[in-house]
Design a protein around this motif. Structure first.
Motif, PDB file in Angstrom:
ATOM      1  N   ASN A 295       9.157   6.630 -11.760  1.00  0.00           N
ATOM      2  CA  ASN A 295       8.242   7.541 -11.067  1.00  0.00           C
ATOM      3  C   ASN A 295       7.103   8.027 -11.960  1.00  0.00           C
ATOM      4  OD1 ASN A 295       9.716   8.147  -8.360  1.00  0.00           O
ATOM      5  ND2 ASN A 295      11.321   8.364  -9.906  1.00  0.00           N
TER       6      ASN A 295
ATOM      7  N   PHE B  78       2.550   9.082 -11.475  1.00  0.00           N
ATOM      8  CA  PHE B  78       1.368   9.033 -10.617  1.00  0.00           C
ATOM      9  C   PHE B  78       0.233   8.283 -11.308  1.00  0.00           C
ATOM     10  CE2 PHE B  78       3.683  12.513  -8.761  1.00  0.00           C
ATOM     11  CZ  PHE B  78       3.409  12.396  -7.408  1.00  0.00           C
ATOM     12  N   TYR B  79      -0.300   7.311 -10.635  1.00  0.00           N
ATOM     13  CA  TYR B  79      -1.467   6.590 -11.119  1.00  0.00           C
ATOM     14  C   TYR B  79      -2.098   5.914  -9.900  1.00  0.00           C
ATOM     15  CZ  TYR B  79      -4.259   4.754 -14.916  1.00  0.00           C
ATOM     16  OH  TYR B  79      -5.301   4.503 -15.776  1.00  0.00           O
ATOM     17  N   PRO B  80      -3.424   5.890  -9.827  1.00  0.00           N
ATOM     18  CA  PRO B  80      -4.023   5.394  -8.578  1.00  0.00           C
ATOM     19  C   PRO B  80      -3.708   3.931  -8.260  1.00  0.00           C
ATOM     20  CG  PRO B  80      -5.698   6.372 -10.019  1.00  0.00           C
ATOM     21  CD  PRO B  80      -4.415   6.422 -10.766  1.00  0.00           C
TER      22      PRO B  80
ATOM     23  N   LEU C 211      -0.867   2.649  -8.594  1.00  0.00           N
ATOM     24  CA  LEU C 211       0.562   2.596  -8.259  1.00  0.00           C
ATOM     25  C   LEU C 211       0.759   3.307  -6.910  1.00  0.00           C
ATOM     26  CD1 LEU C 211       3.317   1.752  -9.609  1.00  0.00           C
ATOM     27  CD2 LEU C 211       3.589   4.165 -10.125  1.00  0.00           C
ATOM     28  N   PRO C 212       0.702   2.553  -5.813  1.00  0.00           N
ATOM     29  CA  PRO C 212       0.555   3.186  -4.496  1.00  0.00           C
ATOM     30  C   PRO C 212       1.718   4.094  -4.071  1.00  0.00           C
ATOM     31  CG  PRO C 212       0.189   0.813  -4.367  1.00  0.00           C
ATOM     32  CD  PRO C 212       0.688   1.099  -5.744  1.00  0.00           C
ATOM     33  N   LYS C 213       2.928   3.777  -4.403  1.00  0.00           N
ATOM     34  CA  LYS C 213       4.041   4.583  -3.910  1.00  0.00           C
ATOM     35  C   LYS C 213       4.328   5.790  -4.788  1.00  0.00           C
ATOM     36  CE  LYS C 213       6.954   1.059  -3.920  1.00  0.00           C
ATOM     37  NZ  LYS C 213       6.018   0.014  -4.395  1.00  0.00           N
ATOM     38  N   GLY C 214       3.658   5.859  -5.937  1.00  0.00           N
ATOM     39  CA  GLY C 214       4.003   6.922  -6.882  1.00  0.00           C
ATOM     40  C   GLY C 214       5.229   6.548  -7.687  1.00  0.00           C
ATOM     41  N   TYR C 215       5.714   5.343  -7.504  1.00  0.00           N
ATOM     42  CA  TYR C 215       6.791   4.820  -8.347  1.00  0.00           C
ATOM     43  C   TYR C 215       6.697   3.302  -8.363  1.00  0.00           C
ATOM     44  CZ  TYR C 215       9.211   4.196  -3.830  1.00  0.00           C
ATOM     45  OH  TYR C 215       9.536   3.846  -2.541  1.00  0.00           O
TER      46      TYR C 215
ATOM     47  N   SER D 292      -7.500  -0.947 -11.355  1.00  0.00           N
ATOM     48  CA  SER D 292      -8.563   0.055 -11.249  1.00  0.00           C
ATOM     49  C   SER D 292      -9.847  -0.605 -11.721  1.00  0.00           C
ATOM     50  CB  SER D 292      -8.268   1.246 -12.159  1.00  0.00           C
ATOM     51  OG  SER D 292      -7.007   1.780 -11.855  1.00  0.00           O
TER      52      SER D 292
ATOM     53  N   ILE E 269     -10.155   1.188  -6.386  1.00  0.00           N
ATOM     54  CA  ILE E 269      -8.794   0.688  -6.527  1.00  0.00           C
ATOM     55  C   ILE E 269      -8.591  -0.537  -5.642  1.00  0.00           C
ATOM     56  CG2 ILE E 269      -6.335   1.262  -6.348  1.00  0.00           C
ATOM     57  CD1 ILE E 269      -7.799   3.003  -8.391  1.00  0.00           C
TER      58      ILE E 269
ATOM     59  N   LEU F   6       0.826  -1.209   0.000  1.00  0.00           N
ATOM     60  CA  LEU F   6       0.000   0.000   0.000  1.00  0.00           C
ATOM     61  C   LEU F   6       0.859   1.257   0.000  1.00  0.00           C
ATOM     62  CD1 LEU F   6      -2.688  -0.913   2.695  1.00  0.00           C
ATOM     63  CD2 LEU F   6      -3.020  -0.797   0.234  1.00  0.00           C
ATOM     64  N   GLY F   7       2.166   1.097   0.190  1.00  0.00           N
ATOM     65  CA  GLY F   7       3.038   2.265   0.271  1.00  0.00           C
ATOM     66  C   GLY F   7       2.730   3.103   1.500  1.00  0.00           C
TER      67      GLY F   7
END
Lengths: 479, 95, 485
Positions: free
Chosen positions: A80, A82-84, A86-90, A131, A142, A42-43
C-alpha cells in the motif's frame, strides 16, 4: 583500508504475455495513452483481479531453470502506498510467500572461472503506469497502459563483488529469460530493469555494511557505470570518516552519477497484507512436472554441449550461447555447410558480427540468413573458393547481390584447382621474373612469398592457394 | 497501547486524509477506546493457530492469457476530474 | 398491488391481471408520494424503469417471460449500474457513473426485472443505522424518528413501506440482516462466494456478500435464484452448481435440530427482544423442531476481530478513491499531497475516515502482528466454533440484533456503542456462513428479527426454515399503517 564491494541485484523482468496479470487488457507496447488500461487496470470501483495462468507458468519455468524451490502455496499481498501511477493505491505483489524460493545461477567470469550466484526468491507482481513530466498546464500526465503488466521480480543474494560480476550476472539472467521465452528482455522498453543494492565493507569482515539502493538502471553499460560511481562515492564517504545512509538513489546517465531520491524516501510503511480479492495460489507436483517438460536446453547446458560436441573453446561457446537466436544460427550454419566448427565460429563471430555491429543489427535482423552463410562456407569447405574470395562474396551477399553460388557464377570467382591450369601460370611468372628466380635459387627463401603473390595476382586470386603453394615449391626447386 | 495526537497525524498522513485540526483529539479518544475494546482479543490463546484470510480455504483460479478488453478510454475518462491528450492530470510529481 | 409479494405479482403478471407498466407506474407513484419522508432512494430512474417495464410486457407477449420478468425492484447504490449514477452514498462518488453493470445487476436485468432506482445506505456500507449517508439519513417506516438499520437501510425501508416489492443489499457485518430485522422484512446473506462481487463496490472483500431483501423467504429464494452463480470475473466466486433455492421451501421441518447459543441470551440483549425470539422458537417447537443449547465460546471476540479485519481491508480498498481518475477532487490542490489529502478528507464522511484510520493503524509497521494477524487467528477460532456446533445441529437461531430500532442520533456520538451492537451478525461474516433474518414479532411496536444461521452452502435450508415459519405466522405480512394504503 582495503574495501570489498558487496552487490545484490533485484531484476524486474516483464513477462511476455498477451494480456495483463490480473486483467484481459493487452500488454502491447507503444499504444496511445490509456487505451490499454481497462477497468481493472484503472482501479475502477467494484472491479476485481483474476490471475493470468500464463504468468504462473512462466514463473515456474524460471524457478525450475535456476534449480529453485517452487512454492506449493504462494500468496498475493497488497503493498500500500499512494502514487499517481499506482491506480488502486496498492500494488498487488507477493511478500511473505513468493512463488519461487531459493535457487542459483552460475556465471562465467573468464575461461576458467565460474561463480555461483544465489537467488533469494522470485515473485509475481503487477507493474505501475507511467508519469509523463512534460508540461501539461504545469501538471503531470498519467498513462496507465503499463499498469497491470506482469512482472517477475528476481532477487539475488548479495553475492557479487564487482561491477563486472554484476554485469556478468545480468547478462546471464538476460540470456536465460530469453531462452525460456518468458520475456523479450527489451531493455529500452523497460522489459528488463535492474535495481542494485550496493554496500562496502573492510576486506575480511563478514558483517555487511549499510547499503544504498540504486533504482531502475536500464542498460548493462549503465549498470557498470552506476555501480562504479557508487562504489567510489561510498569509499570516499567511508574514508573521510562518514557513514553510508540507507537510502534509494537514482542513476543519472547524463551526468554519470547517482543521487539521493529523498522524495520517495520519507517513511515508507507499505502495510503489506494478503490481498482479500485473490486466493492462495496452489501449485501441485503434476503442474510443475508438466512445465518441466517444456523447458528448453538452457544456456549453460548448450555451452557444455557445444564444447563437447563441436570441440569449441569455452570462450567461443560462451559467446555463441549468449543468445538463443545466435546459438541457433550457428548450429544451422554448421549443419547445412558441413564445414568445420571452428571455421563456422570464426565467420559467425568475425565477419558476420562485425557486419551486424556496424549497422546496429542483431542476429534476428541479419541481412544474411544462416542458410545463405552455410552455402558460402560450404564453398570454402569444398574448395570452390578461397577464404579470401569468400570475404568479397560475403560483402556482395550483405549488399543483396544474391547468394554465394550466384555471385561466384556471375563474377567467375570459382577457384582454379586444376593443376594443368595452374602450371602454365606459374611457368609464366617464373619466366617473367628471372632475376628473382636466380636470387631465390641462391638461397633467398623469402622470395617464395613474392612468387605466391605474383601467381595469385596473375589468376586474380582464383587459384587454390594450397595447390599454388605446392606446385610453386616443386617448380622452383626442379629446374 | 495508547494513540496520541501525534500518532493520529502520522496515520492520517499514511492514509492521505486531511483531518480537521480540532477533531484530532477526538479521533485519538475514539481510536483509543476502540482499540482498547479490540485488545480483548488478547484474552484468547491463539498460539499456533493459522491465520484465516478467507472464509473458505480454496485456491486461486487461473484465467487463460487472452486479450478480452478493448479501448474504452473515452467512457472511462468521462468520469475523470482532469484529462488532456488522453492522460489523467495531477499536480506536478517531483522525483 | 403493493400488498403483494414477488411470488404473487409474478402470478398476477402471468395471468394478465395487470401489466408491468401499470405495476411500475404504481410503485413509482408510491415512491414519489412517500419517499420524501423516508429518504430511502438516492436515485429514482423513472424513464429507464418505464422503458424496461414496456420491454418486459413485450417479452411477455412473445412468450419469453420468466418468473421475475416485469417485476419492479431496487438496487442498493453500492452496485454499479451502467449509465446510472452509483454513489455508494458518498460525496466521493456523488457524480460517478460506472460504464459497466455489476454481475448482480446484469443478472437481474437479464431476468427482465424493472429497476426503479438506487437505494440509500450508509456511506460505503459502513454503519448500522443509515445515518452515515452523504444524502441524509433514512427513516424507519415503523417510526419515522427511528433508524432503519444499516448499511442497507434504504433497501430495508423501501421494501418495508412497500415502495418496491424487493431490493438488493450487501452484508459485510450484518448490513442485510440487521436492517431487515429493524424494518420487519426478510433478508439473507448467502454463503460467501455465492453471489458475485463483481461491480459491487468493495468495503471488506473477504466479508462482503450481496443478497436479496424481500417480504418473504419465498421471495428471497426467487431473487437469489437470479442473483447467485459463478462469475469468472470474481476470483472469490464459488465455482459450484447453484441449486433452485425454491425447491426445498415446502419441505416439512419436523425433526429440525435448532441450536440456541447460550452466549446469545446474555446481558446486552433487550429482554423484550429476547421474549419475541423465545416465542418464535416455541413456534418452531410446535412445528416439530428439536431445540438444543449450544455454545460459541469465542463469539464475544468476533466484534474485536471484525473491527480489525474489516477496517484493514477497507483502508486498502478505499485507497483508489484519490481524486485522480474519477470521483471527488478538491478545489485548487496546492500539490499532489494536498490533492490526495483534501480530496479524501473532504470526499469521505466521518465514519469512513474513522475506519480507514483504524485499518491503517492495524496494518502499520509494528502493529500488524498484534492486531491484524491476531484478528485473523481469532477468525479461525470463531469459524471452528461454528463447525463444531454444526456437527450437532442443523441451524443456529437467535436475535438478529440485541434491540429494536433506536432513535436517529441516539448512538451517533459514540461509534463504539454502535460497533458493540453488531454482536450477532458479524461472526457469520467472519466464518462466511449463510444467515437469514425473518420478522419474528414486535417489541414496543417495532419489528424484531430472528436470525437463522446454517453451515456453508445451506442457503436453501435456511430459506426452507424461514418459509415454514412464515407459513404459520403473519409477522412478515405486517405493513406500517402509514404506508399500508
Amino acid at each position: 583500508m582495503e574495501w570489498e564491494t558487496v552487490i545484490g541485484l533485484e531484476v524486474h523482468v516483464q513477462l511476455q504475455t498477451a494480456s495483463k496479470i490480473f486483467s484481459g487488457a493487452s500488454t502491447a507496447y507503444g499504444a496511445l495513452p490509456n487505451t490499454q488500461a481497462c477497468g481493472v487496470d484503472l482501479g475502477l470501483p467494484g472491479v476485481l483481479p483474476v490471475l493470468n495462468a500464463n504468468t504462473v507458468h512462466m514463473a515456474v519455468k524460471f524457478g525450475l531453470s535456476v534449480d529453485a524451490e517452487i512454492a506449493h502455496r504462494s500468496v498475493f499481498a497488497r503493498k500500500n502506498y499512494f502514487y499517481p501511477d499506482l491506480p488502486k493505491g496498492y500494488q498487488i505483489s507477493q511478500f511473505e510467500l513468493p512463488i519461487v524460493g531459493k535457487g542459483h545461477l552460475d556465471i562465467q567470469l573468464d575461461e576458467e572461472t565460474v561463480k555461483r550466484i544465489g537467488i533469494t526468491r522470485a515473485h509475481l507482481e503487477e507493474d505501475a503506469g507511467k508519469s509523463l513530466h512534460e508540461d501539461f498546464q504545469g501538471m503531470t500526465g498519467i498513462d496507465l497502459n503499463r499498469a497491470g503488466t506482469p512482472l517477475l521480480e528476481i532477487v539475488s543474494e548479495p553475492d557479487m563483488r564487482s561491477a563486472n560480476e554484476a554485469v556478468a550476472y545480468l547478462k546471464t539472467l538476460h540470456a536465460l529469460v530469453r531462452y525460456l521465452e518468458i520475456s523479450d528482455g527489451n531493455m529500452q522498453e523497460g522489459s528488463f530493469r535492474c535495481d542494485a543494492n550496493i554496500s562496502m565493507r573492510p576486506k575480511g569482515q563478514s558483517k555487511l555494511g549499510t547499503r544504498a539502493e540504486i533504482k531502475n538502471i536500464n542498460s548493462f553499460r549503465f549498470v557498470e557505470k552506476a555501480i562504479n560511481y557508487e562504489v567510489e562515492r561510498q569509499i570516499q564517504v567511508l574514508e573521510s570518516g562518514g557513514s553510508i545512509v540507507q537510502e534509494t538513489r537514482l542513476y543519472d546517465s547524463d551526468r554519470d552519477e547517482t543521487r539521493s531520491m529523498r522524495s520517495k524516501e520519507e517513511a515508507n510503511d507499505y502495510r503489506y497484507f494478503p490481498d482479500p480479492d485473490l486466493l492462495p495460489l496452489n501449485i501441485d507436483d503434476h503442474f510443475i512436472g508438466e512445465i518441466k517438460k517444456t523447458l528448453p536446453e538452457l544456456p549453460h547446458e548448450k555451452r557444455q554441449r557445444f564444447e563437447k560436441a563441436y570441440g569449441l573453446s569455452t570462450y567461443d561457446a560462451n559467446n555463441l550461447v549468449a543468445s538463443r537466436e545466435l546459438a541457433e544460427y550457428f548450429e544451422t550454419v554448421l549443419k547445412e555447410s558441413k564445414a568445420p566448427a571452428k571455421l563456422v565460429v570464426n565467420w559467425v563471430m568475425g565477419e558476420l558480427s562485425a557486419a551486424l555491429n556496424k549497422e546496429s543489427l542483431d542476429i534476428t535482423t541479419s541481412k544474411i540468413t544462416a542458410s545463405a552463410l552455410a552455402q558460402l562456407l560450404a564453398r570454402i569447405n569444398d574448395n570452390t573458393i578461397s577464404g579470401k574470395i569468400a570475404k568479397t562474396i560475403f560483402e556482395g551477399m550483405w549488399l543483396g547481390e544474391g547468394d554465394a553460388d550466384s555471385i561466384i557464377e556471375k563474377q567467375g570467382l570459382k577457384q582454379i584447382t586444376d593443376t594443368s591450369a595452374i602450371e602454365p601460370i606459374i611457368d609464366e611468372v617464373m619466366a617473367n621474373n628471372p632475376q628473382q628466380l636466380a636470387q631465390y635459387r641462391e638461397g633467398k627463401d623469402k622470395l617464395f612469398g613474392f612468387f605466391i603473390g605474383q601467381v595469385m595476382k596473375a589468376c586474380a586470386g582464383k587459384a587454390n592457394p594450397a595447390q599454388v603453394n605446392e606446385l610453386l615449391r616443386k617448380k622452383l626447386q626442379q629446374d | 497501547m495508547s494513540v496520541t495526537a501525534e500518532t493520529i497525524v502520522s496515520i492520517a498522513h499514511l492514509a492521505r486524509l486531511a483531518l480537521d485540526e480540532k477533531a484530532i483529539p477526538h479521533y485519538a479518544e475514539d481510536m483509543n477506546r476502540i482499540l482498547h475494546w479490540v485488545e480483548q482479543m488478547n484474552s484468547a490463546d491463539t498460539q499456533g493457530i493459522e491465520p484465516m484470510a478467507h472464509p473458505r480455504d480454496l485456491g486461486q483460479r487461473l484465467r487463460p492469457d487472452e486479450v478480452t478488453e478493448s479501448d474504452q478510454r473515452e467512457c472511462f475518462q468521462a468520469n475523470a476530474p482532469q484529462t488532456e491528450a488522453g492522460l489523467y492530470l495531477v499536480p506536478q510529481v517531483i522525483e | 398491488m403493493h400488498q403483494k409479494t414477488i411470488a404473487e405479482l409474478s402470478q398476477a403478471l402471468a395471468q394478465g391481471t395487470y401489466s408491468s407498466e401499470e405495476l411500475t407506474k404504481h410503485y413509482l407513484q408510491r415512491i414519489k408520494q412517500w419517499d420524501t419522508s423516508l429518504n430511502s432512494f438516492i436515485t429514482v430512474c423513472e424513464e429507464t424503469a418505464l422503458a424496461s417495464a414496456k420491454s418486459a410486457d413485450e417479452a411477455r407477449r412473445q412468450g419469453k417471460a420468466g418468473p421475475l420478468t416485469g417485476i419492479p425492484m431496487a438496487q442498493k447504490d453500492i452496485f454499479c449500474t451502467n449509465g446510472i449514477k452509483t454513489t455508494c452514498a458518498s460525496k466521493m462518488l456523488e457524480n460517478f457513473t460506472a460504464p459497466y453493470d455489476a454481475m448482480v445487476v446484469e443478472k437481474l436485468n437479464a431476468q427482465g426485472m424493472v429497476m426503479l432506482g438506487k437505494t440509500n445506505m450508509d456511506e460505503f456500507a459502513m454503519g448500522s443505522s443509515n445515518e452515515h449517508s452523504h444524502f441524509g439519513p433514512v427513516k424507519n417506516p415503523w417510526n419515522l424518528d427511528c433508524v432503519p438499520g444499516g448499511s442497507s437501510g434504504g433497501s430495508a425501508a423501501a421494501v418495508a413501506a412497500r415502495l418496491v416489492p424487493a431490493a438488493t443489499g450487501t452484508d459485510t457485518g450484518g448490513s442485510i440482516r440487521q436492517p431487515a430485522a429493524l424494518c420487519g422484512i426478510t433478508g439473507i446473506k448467502p454463503t460467501y462466494g455465492r453471489v458475485s462481487r463483481y461491480g459491487m463496490i468493495a468495503f471488506a472483500s473477504s466479508l462482503d456478500q450481496g443478497g436479496p431483501m424481500t417480504q418473504t423467504a419465498e421471495d428471497a429464494a426467487l431473487l437469489l435464484n437470479a442473483m447467485a452463480g459463478f462469475d469468472e470475473r470474481d476470483s472469490t466466486s464459488l465455482d459450484a452448481p447453484v441449486p433452485d433455492f425454491t425447491a426445498d421451501l415446502n419441505q416439512p421441518i419436523k425433526g429440525l435440530r435448532i441450536g440456541l447459543p447460550k452466549e446469545y441470551f446474555s446481558a446486552g440483549l433487550d429482554p423484550a427482544v429476547g421474549d419475541v425470539i423465545m416465542a418464535a422458537i416455541k413456534e418452531y417447537e410446535k412445528l416439530g423442531a428439536i431445540i438444543t443449547e449450544v455454545s460459541l465460546p469465542n463469539n464475544h471476540l468476533a466484534g474485536p476481530a471484525y473491527y480489525v479485519i474489516a477496517p484493514a481491508e477497507c483502508s486498502s480498498n478505499l485507497a483508489r478513491f484519490d481524486g485522480v481518475r474519477y470521483g471527488y477532487r478538491c478545489k485548487e490542490p496546492k500539490n499532489l499531497e494536498d490533492l490526495y489529502k483534501r480530496s479524501r478528507g473532504e470526499g469521505f464522511g466521518e465514519e469512513v475516515k474513522r475506519r480507514i484510520m483504524i485499518g491503517t493503524y492495524a496494518l502499520s509497521s509494528g502493529y500488524y502482528d498484534a492486531y491484524y494477524l491476531k484478528a485473523q487467528q481469532m477468525r479461525r477460532l470463531i469459524s471452528e466454533d461454528f463447525k463444531r456446533v454444526f456437527e450437532k445441529v442443523d441451524v443456529i437461531m437467535g436475535p438478529t440484533y440485541p434491540s429494536i430500532a433506536f432513535k436517529i442520533g441516539e448512538h451517533s456520538k459514540d461509534p463504539l456503542e454502535m460497533y458493540l451492537s453488531d454482536f450477532y451478525t458479524i461472526a457469520i461474516n467472519l466464518a462466511g456462513l449463510p444467515g437469514l433474518s425473518i420478522p419474528a414479532g414486535f417489541a414496543n411496536s417495532l419489528p424484531v428479527g430472528l436470525q437463522i444461521v446454517g453451515p456453508y452452502l445451506n442457503d436453501s435450508k435456511l430459506l426452507n426454515v424461514g418459509h415454514q415459519f412464515q407459513q404459520h405466522t403473519a409477522w412478515h405480512q405486517k405493513i406500517p399503517s402509514q404506508f399500508a394504503k
